[in-house]
Design an enzyme around this catalytic site. Structure first.
Site, mmCIF file in Angstrom:
data_model
loop_
_atom_site.group_PDB
_atom_site.id
_atom_site.type_symbol
_atom_site.label_atom_id
_atom_site.label_comp_id
_atom_site.label_asym_id
_atom_site.label_seq_id
_atom_site.Cartn_x
_atom_site.Cartn_y
_atom_site.Cartn_z
ATOM 1 N N SER A 11 0.834 -1.200 0.000
ATOM 2 C CA SER A 11 0.000 0.000 0.000
ATOM 3 C C SER A 11 0.870 1.252 0.000
ATOM 4 O O SER A 11 1.662 1.440 -0.911
ATOM 5 C CB SER A 11 -0.952 -0.024 1.195
ATOM 6 O OG SER A 11 -1.892 1.021 1.098
ATOM 7 N N HIS A 37 -2.958 -1.080 -3.170
ATOM 8 C CA HIS A 37 -4.170 -0.304 -2.905
ATOM 9 C C HIS A 37 -4.157 0.943 -3.787
ATOM 10 O O HIS A 37 -3.492 1.925 -3.465
ATOM 11 C CB HIS A 37 -4.238 0.103 -1.423
ATOM 12 C CG HIS A 37 -4.221 -1.069 -0.498
ATOM 13 N ND1 HIS A 37 -3.812 -0.972 0.813
ATOM 14 C CD2 HIS A 37 -4.561 -2.366 -0.692
ATOM 15 C CE1 HIS A 37 -3.913 -2.173 1.386
ATOM 16 N NE2 HIS A 37 -4.363 -3.028 0.490
ATOM 17 N N ASP A 130 -4.062 -5.214 6.012
ATOM 18 C CA ASP A 130 -4.352 -6.028 4.837
ATOM 19 C C ASP A 130 -3.151 -6.945 4.558
ATOM 20 O O ASP A 130 -2.013 -6.525 4.630
ATOM 21 C CB ASP A 130 -4.629 -5.141 3.616
ATOM 22 C CG ASP A 130 -5.129 -5.955 2.431
ATOM 23 O OD1 ASP A 130 -5.827 -6.977 2.650
ATOM 24 O OD2 ASP A 130 -4.821 -5.579 1.289
#
Length: 188
Positions: A11, A37, A130
């Site tokens: 991310s 992301h 995540d």
């Protein structure tokens, strides 16, 4: 058709970290799948930038596509990516997972036994958790797991959450991750 698969969740700080990692890698005998992301507006540009830095071709994954060895695929922004049979892309909408879409956990949790080759799960820099459930799943089905170290992470959220599962085999910097991948996978 590929036997070996590397799934990367990343991310915040992702594009630079991915470039640092892929710049070090020769073409390897594995399909690489990146879940970053990103928004649909940015995905193509980031894939192009990575393609320019990597020795393997980089593209956005397409629904129904089979992964090929020596290629790098990126989950498109705004869609979750799952794999059937560990090698066929299924893009799907659906609720955000860990507040993000695409989510690394969705991709990683779609992987299944039996593994035909090596399965390697990697969680790089990013906020939140995540990839933690996904890394544990990859470890549980016999895969090799790697998290980025705190020192080299822009934000040590995702790799820390992954490491805290107790299911991470190696905690390394991007350069050392590249070295470990070269050790584990044959050149093409």
């Amino acid at each position: 058709m590929t036997r070996n698969l590397v799934v990367i969740g990343v991310s915040t700080g992702g594009p630079l970290t991915l470039k640092a990692l892929f710049r070090e890698l020769p073409p390897l005998d594995a399909a690489f799948l990146i879940v970053l992301h990103i928004t649909p507006q940015m995905d193509y540009r980031i894939a192009q930038g990575l393609d320019a830095a990597a020795s393997m071709p980089v593209k956005l994954a397409e629904d129904g596509e089979y992964l090929k060895s020596g290629h790098v695929y990126m989950a498109p922004g705004g869609l979750h990516l799952q794999l059937t049979g560990n090698n066929r892309v299924v893009l799907c909408e659906g609720p955000r997972v860990n507040y993000v879409q695409p989510a690394a956990d969705v991709t990683m949790l779609s992987l299944s036994k039996p593994l035909k080759g090596k399965l390697i799960g990697i969680v790089l820099t990013g906020m939140g958790r995540d990839g933690a459930d996904g890394i544990k799943h990859i470890h549980d089905i016999g895969g090799i797991t790697i998290a980025q170290d705190q020192q080299s992470s822009t934000i040590y959220g995702m790799p820390k959450a992954a490491a805290q599962t107790g299911a991470v085999d190696y905690v390394l910097s991007p350069q050392k991750i590249a070295g470990k991948l070269m050790e584990l996978l044959r050149p093409v």
